[in-house]
Design a protein around this motif. Structure first.
Motif, PDB file in Angstrom:
ATOM      1  N   ILE A  40     -41.413  95.480  65.632  1.00 16.52           N
ATOM      2  CA  ILE A  40     -40.108  95.095  66.189  1.00 16.52           C
ATOM      3  C   ILE A  40     -39.681  93.729  65.642  1.00 16.52           C
ATOM      4  O   ILE A  40     -38.514  93.528  65.303  1.00 16.52           O
ATOM      5  CB  ILE A  40     -40.130  95.120  67.735  1.00 16.52           C
ATOM      6  N   GLU A  41     -40.638  92.805  65.516  1.00 13.20           N
ATOM      7  CA  GLU A  41     -40.306  91.493  64.944  1.00 13.20           C
ATOM      8  C   GLU A  41     -39.730  91.660  63.543  1.00 13.20           C
ATOM      9  O   GLU A  41     -38.725  91.059  63.181  1.00 13.20           O
ATOM     10  CB  GLU A  41     -41.556  90.594  64.884  1.00 13.20           C
ATOM     11  N   GLU A  42     -40.387  92.493  62.742  1.00 11.70           N
ATOM     12  CA  GLU A  42     -39.934  92.686  61.378  1.00 11.70           C
ATOM     13  C   GLU A  42     -38.590  93.408  61.326  1.00 11.70           C
ATOM     14  O   GLU A  42     -37.676  93.012  60.610  1.00 11.70           O
ATOM     15  CB  GLU A  42     -40.988  93.469  60.592  1.00 11.70           C
ATOM     16  N   GLN A  43     -38.474  94.457  62.117  1.00 14.11           N
ATOM     17  CA  GLN A  43     -37.259  95.264  62.137  1.00 14.11           C
ATOM     18  C   GLN A  43     -36.041  94.450  62.570  1.00 14.11           C
ATOM     19  O   GLN A  43     -34.933  94.643  62.074  1.00 14.11           O
ATOM     20  CB  GLN A  43     -37.487  96.451  63.090  1.00 14.11           C
ATOM     21  N   THR A  44     -36.229  93.533  63.513  1.00 12.90           N
ATOM     22  CA  THR A  44     -35.092  92.818  64.099  1.00 12.90           C
ATOM     23  C   THR A  44     -34.949  91.403  63.546  1.00 12.90           C
ATOM     24  O   THR A  44     -33.962  90.742  63.860  1.00 12.90           O
ATOM     25  CB  THR A  44     -35.254  92.701  65.630  1.00 12.90           C
ATOM     26  N   GLY A  45     -35.924  90.939  62.779  1.00 15.37           N
ATOM     27  CA  GLY A  45     -35.880  89.562  62.300  1.00 15.37           C
ATOM     28  C   GLY A  45     -36.012  88.555  63.438  1.00 15.37           C
ATOM     29  O   GLY A  45     -35.325  87.531  63.450  1.00 15.37           O
ATOM     30  N   THR A  46     -36.884  88.873  64.393  1.00 16.04           N
ATOM     31  CA  THR A  46     -37.067  88.012  65.566  1.00 16.04           C
ATOM     32  C   THR A  46     -38.375  87.239  65.419  1.00 16.04           C
ATOM     33  O   THR A  46     -39.368  87.784  64.925  1.00 16.04           O
ATOM     34  CB  THR A  46     -37.155  88.877  66.842  1.00 16.04           C
ATOM     35  N   LYS A  47     -38.368  86.001  65.928  1.00 14.95           N
ATOM     36  CA  LYS A  47     -39.578  85.180  65.898  1.00 14.95           C
ATOM     37  C   LYS A  47     -40.733  85.856  66.614  1.00 14.95           C
ATOM     38  O   LYS A  47     -41.844  85.953  66.110  1.00 14.95           O
ATOM     39  CB  LYS A  47     -39.312  83.832  66.588  1.00 14.95           C
ATOM     40  N   LYS A  48     -40.464  86.323  67.837  1.00 11.52           N
ATOM     41  CA  LYS A  48     -41.555  86.885  68.641  1.00 11.52           C
ATOM     42  C   LYS A  48     -41.048  88.026  69.504  1.00 11.52           C
ATOM     43  O   LYS A  48     -40.003  87.914  70.153  1.00 11.52           O
ATOM     44  CB  LYS A  48     -42.120  85.770  69.546  1.00 11.52           C
ATOM     45  N   CYS A  49     -41.799  89.125  69.486  1.00 13.52           N
ATOM     46  CA  CYS A  49     -41.528  90.236  70.395  1.00 13.52           C
ATOM     47  C   CYS A  49     -42.766  90.442  71.252  1.00 13.52           C
ATOM     48  O   CYS A  49     -43.894  90.426  70.746  1.00 13.52           O
ATOM     49  CB  CYS A  49     -41.219  91.507  69.602  1.00 13.52           C
ATOM     50  N   LEU A  50     -42.573  90.619  72.539  1.00 13.88           N
ATOM     51  CA  LEU A  50     -43.689  90.940  73.433  1.00 13.88           C
ATOM     52  C   LEU A  50     -43.342  92.200  74.207  1.00 13.88           C
ATOM     53  O   LEU A  50     -42.329  92.243  74.929  1.00 13.88           O
ATOM     54  CB  LEU A  50     -43.914  89.785  74.433  1.00 13.88           C
ATOM     55  N   LEU A  51     -44.157  93.231  74.069  1.00 15.94           N
ATOM     56  CA  LEU A  51     -43.935  94.428  74.874  1.00 15.94           C
ATOM     57  C   LEU A  51     -44.111  94.059  76.339  1.00 15.94           C
ATOM     58  O   LEU A  51     -44.964  93.235  76.692  1.00 15.94           O
ATOM     59  CB  LEU A  51     -44.941  95.527  74.539  1.00 15.94           C
ATOM     60  N   THR A  52     -43.314  94.695  77.190  1.00 18.45           N
ATOM     61  CA  THR A  52     -43.412  94.476  78.637  1.00 18.45           C
ATOM     62  C   THR A  52     -43.485  95.835  79.344  1.00 18.45           C
ATOM     63  O   THR A  52     -43.376  96.880  78.703  1.00 18.45           O
ATOM     64  CB  THR A  52     -42.180  93.711  79.172  1.00 18.45           C
ATOM     65  N   THR A  53     -43.664  95.770  80.647  1.00 20.96           N
ATOM     66  CA  THR A  53     -43.798  96.992  81.443  1.00 20.96           C
ATOM     67  C   THR A  53     -42.459  97.689  81.678  1.00 20.96           C
ATOM     68  O   THR A  53     -42.429  98.842  82.103  1.00 20.96           O
ATOM     69  CB  THR A  53     -44.466  96.640  82.785  1.00 20.96           C
TER      70      THR A  53
END
Ligand SMILES: *Cc1c(COP(=O)(O)O)cnc(C)c1O
Length: 376
Positions: A40-53
């Motif tokens: 997701i970080e790569e796909q969206t160009g985001t610094k950090k992605c954290l999966l949540t519940t």
């Protein structure tokens, strides 16, 4: 019966869940969680992605990071799912609703500035149907008044605004991987962080207020209670299910877009005769085929249409009941300005079946039934 939704399943889910179990790491932050975060970080160009519940929990996490507190005000549309408001109301904030645009059903960006007070802390655009809000205007207002922008991108994964992934434009973005969304892990979501300075706090809140994430990386030799927190990390078994879909994200999106365009082309004659209104995709927005909706004349006609479709084996639905008219809305929110479109347009809107494995022949059948209802 043609279902309204069928949860996405691409074939490798069982194998990946089995792998998660065989790894003897079924709690959070195992290898599938990491794969999903990085993808997701790569796909969206985001610094950090954290999966949540869930997306609800991602939004709660965002509210904690923005230090939303009692008496704060948060501006959002009333045409949305309850979680958009709930996450802030839980912190004691008031939801301040402004009207939507009738073309996209998204927050009317021209109504936001007048609703800002000294107590306003954040703006929460909701990208309805995976079609972006007018983010340039919203970001400019947020910068001018020093407000957080928390994108409810629950429906927005794989959609863009002027080339930028939805969820990656504001300070925080929230995705949903509920079974009704384009990509699923049963129940789940993700928070996207644009600024590095929030990563550590987000990891701590997500891990019960502890620095366990740093401990897992070997950065500290014991973990301890650092701050307020909750339990927002999903099981790696759920992440394994999601991973099977991220591997086919383009294929899933393309399949949905193909059905979306099929609906849109086949329903044009109804639009031309003034019988239905069809979705509008503004310039600069690339959507993800999350939803095909249309608008009937009024609530009475919509009710008859949905009944007619049900009798003919098609499960179509409506939503949302605007939040300011709901019992909790009366307690926790105000509607700023005139409700010119929110209630009226929500009463006309209906959603046709849309899922990854929906067949071309099924869409033909559904459209035939809609045409039969309108005698054309
Ligand atoms: C689905 C949805 C949510 C909630 O997502 P969960 O993952 O079920 O918590 C929030 N906002 C919008 C706009 C949604 O469509």
């Amino acid at each position: 019966m043609i279902n309204f939704n069928v949860p996405p399943f691409t074939g490798k889910e069982m194998e990946y869940i089995r792998q998660a179990i065989e790894n003897q790491k079924i709690c959070g932050d195992g290898i599938f969680t990491k794969k999903c975060n990085e993808w997701i970080e790569e796909q969206t160009g985001t610094k950090k992605c954290l999966l949540t519940t869930s997306c609800t929990h991602a939004t709660e996490l965002a509210a904690l990071l923005a230090q939303i507190k009692e008496g704060d005000e948060v501006i959002m549309p009333a045409f949305t799912f309850v979680s958009t408001a709930d996450a802030f109301v839980l912190r004691g904030a008031k939801a301040v609703f402004v009207d939507i645009r009738p073309d996209t059903m998204n927050i009317d960006e021209t109504k936001i500035e007048a609703a800002i007070t000294e107590r306003t802390r954040a703006i929460v655009p909701v990208h309805y149907a995976g079609v972006s809000c007018e983010m340039d205007t919203i970001m400019a207002i947020a910068r001018k008044y020093n407000l957080f922008v928390i994108e409810d991108a629950a429906q927005g994964m794989m959609a863009t605004y002027r080339g930028q992934a939805l969820g990656s434009i504001g300070d925080f973005g929230c995705y949903s991987f509920h079974e009704t969304k384009n990509f699923s892990m049963g129940e789940g979501g993700a928070i996207l962080l644009q600024d590095e300075k929030y990563i550590e706090d987000a990891e701590i809140i997500r891990e019960k207020g502890t620095n366990r994430s740093q401990y897992n990386r070997g950065q500290v030799d014991k973990y301890t209670w650092i701050n307020q927190g909750s339990s927002y990390l999903p099981s790696d078994m759920n992440a394994a299910y999601l991973w099977a879909q991220l591997e086919h994200a383009k294929e899933i999106t393309d399949a949905r877009l193909a059905r979306w365009h099929q609906y849109d082309v086949l329903l044009q004659p109804l639009k031309e005769r003034g019988l239905l209104e069809l979705p509008v995709i503004p310039e600069g927005c690339v959507h993800n085929g999350h939803m095909y909706y249309a608008k009937a004349k009024d609530i009475e006609e919509r009710t008859r249409l949905l009944d007619f479709l049900k009798k003919n084996g098609v499960w179509a639905v409506y939503h949302y009941i605007p939040l300011h008219t709901a019992p909790a809305g009366k307690k926790f929110s105000i509607f700023y300005g005139e409700d010119r479109y929110t209630t009226k347009e929500s009463e006309r809107l209906f959603r046709l079946p849309m899922f990854y494995t929906l067949k071309e022949s099924e869409v033909n059948y559904i459209v035939d039934k809609v045409k039969e209802f309108y005698h054309i």
